[in-house]
Design a protein around this motif. Sequence first.
Motif, mmCIF file in Angstrom:
data_model
loop_
_atom_site.group_PDB
_atom_site.id
_atom_site.type_symbol
_atom_site.label_atom_id
_atom_site.label_comp_id
_atom_site.label_asym_id
_atom_site.label_seq_id
_atom_site.Cartn_x
_atom_site.Cartn_y
_atom_site.Cartn_z
ATOM 1 N N UNK A 1 0.713 -1.213 0.228
ATOM 2 C CA UNK A 1 0.561 -0.142 0.053
ATOM 3 C C UNK A 1 1.205 1.273 0.115
ATOM 4 N N UNK A 2 2.267 1.404 0.888
ATOM 5 C CA UNK A 2 2.561 2.277 1.323
ATOM 6 C C UNK A 2 3.237 2.687 -0.001
ATOM 7 N N UNK A 3 3.464 1.444 -1.458
ATOM 8 C CA UNK A 3 4.352 1.989 -2.616
ATOM 9 C C UNK A 3 3.106 2.318 -3.230
ATOM 10 N N UNK A 4 1.510 1.625 -3.549
ATOM 11 C CA UNK A 4 0.760 3.083 -4.178
ATOM 12 C C UNK A 4 1.389 3.342 -3.913
ATOM 13 N N UNK A 5 0.796 4.545 -2.281
ATOM 14 C CA UNK A 5 1.259 5.576 -2.371
ATOM 15 C C UNK A 5 2.256 7.088 -2.944
ATOM 16 N N UNK A 6 3.669 6.347 -3.205
ATOM 17 C CA UNK A 6 4.655 7.094 -3.168
ATOM 18 C C UNK A 6 3.831 6.994 -4.793
ATOM 19 N N UNK A 7 4.061 5.629 -5.274
ATOM 20 C CA UNK A 7 3.677 5.735 -6.692
ATOM 21 C C UNK A 7 2.410 6.516 -7.405
ATOM 22 N N UNK A 8 1.597 6.762 -6.989
ATOM 23 C CA UNK A 8 0.489 7.502 -7.875
ATOM 24 C C UNK A 8 0.355 8.582 -7.021
ATOM 25 N N UNK A 9 1.284 9.327 -5.702
ATOM 26 C CA UNK A 9 0.792 10.886 -4.716
ATOM 27 C C UNK A 9 1.797 11.633 -5.054
ATOM 28 N N UNK A 10 3.323 11.130 -4.056
ATOM 29 C CA UNK A 10 4.293 11.713 -4.405
ATOM 30 C C UNK A 10 4.809 12.023 -5.076
ATOM 31 N N UNK A 11 5.126 11.305 -6.076
ATOM 32 C CA UNK A 11 5.920 11.197 -7.841
ATOM 33 C C UNK A 11 5.558 11.897 -8.728
ATOM 34 N N UNK A 12 4.333 12.214 -8.657
ATOM 35 C CA UNK A 12 3.659 13.163 -9.205
ATOM 36 C C UNK A 12 3.213 14.837 -8.966
ATOM 37 N N UNK A 13 3.760 14.837 -7.504
ATOM 38 C CA UNK A 13 3.664 15.698 -7.273
ATOM 39 C C UNK A 13 4.598 16.326 -7.081
ATOM 40 N N UNK A 14 5.529 15.672 -6.775
ATOM 41 C CA UNK A 14 7.464 16.517 -7.332
ATOM 42 C C UNK A 14 7.313 16.501 -8.067
ATOM 43 N N UNK A 15 6.628 16.053 -9.457
ATOM 44 C CA UNK A 15 7.687 15.594 -11.071
ATOM 45 C C UNK A 15 6.856 17.187 -10.647
ATOM 46 N N UNK A 16 5.627 17.794 -10.874
ATOM 47 C CA UNK A 16 4.423 19.354 -10.760
ATOM 48 C C UNK A 16 5.046 19.789 -10.387
ATOM 49 N N UNK A 17 5.821 19.917 -9.394
ATOM 50 C CA UNK A 17 6.677 20.845 -8.358
ATOM 51 C C UNK A 17 8.158 21.610 -9.269
ATOM 52 N N UNK A 18 8.911 20.386 -9.875
ATOM 53 C CA UNK A 18 9.782 20.727 -10.506
ATOM 54 C C UNK A 18 9.073 20.904 -12.251
ATOM 55 N N UNK A 19 8.053 20.574 -12.860
ATOM 56 C CA UNK A 19 8.023 21.534 -13.900
ATOM 57 C C UNK A 19 7.519 22.725 -13.535
ATOM 58 N N UNK A 20 6.868 23.333 -12.697
ATOM 59 C CA UNK A 20 6.757 24.481 -12.010
ATOM 60 C C UNK A 20 7.662 25.325 -12.415
#
Length: 128
Positions: free
Chosen positions: A1-20
Amino acid sequence: MKFFILLFIVIPAIEIGMFILSGKTIGVLPTVAIIIVTGILGAYLAKKQGLEALRRVQNDLRLGHPPGIAVLDGVCILAGGILLLSPGFLTDFIGLLLLLPFTRNSIRPLLLKVIKKWIGRKQIFIYR
């Protein structure tokens, strides 16, 4: 379950921040260009190295050797290609690490350790 939270929430949030941050720093068009170039580069490298890994698997099987390392390289190449095709700087960096042979050689022991752990926990079954 922790892996899915990392995969679908944390990593995309980091990517969006890096895009901005990238868009503000170097501009929108260079950021989009980098994303497109890494996608094309990822497809090219994954195809080239994937075919090489397939040749090594076939050669090992032809010689009667188990193709363990070649299969593991193929999995790394597939994952690296997928990560490079997905938009994002973090995923591109990880994908590039998986596609480059010298970094893949240093990642392989860690991957083997994880697979052995999964086998020990009976999360992966090997049928013979």
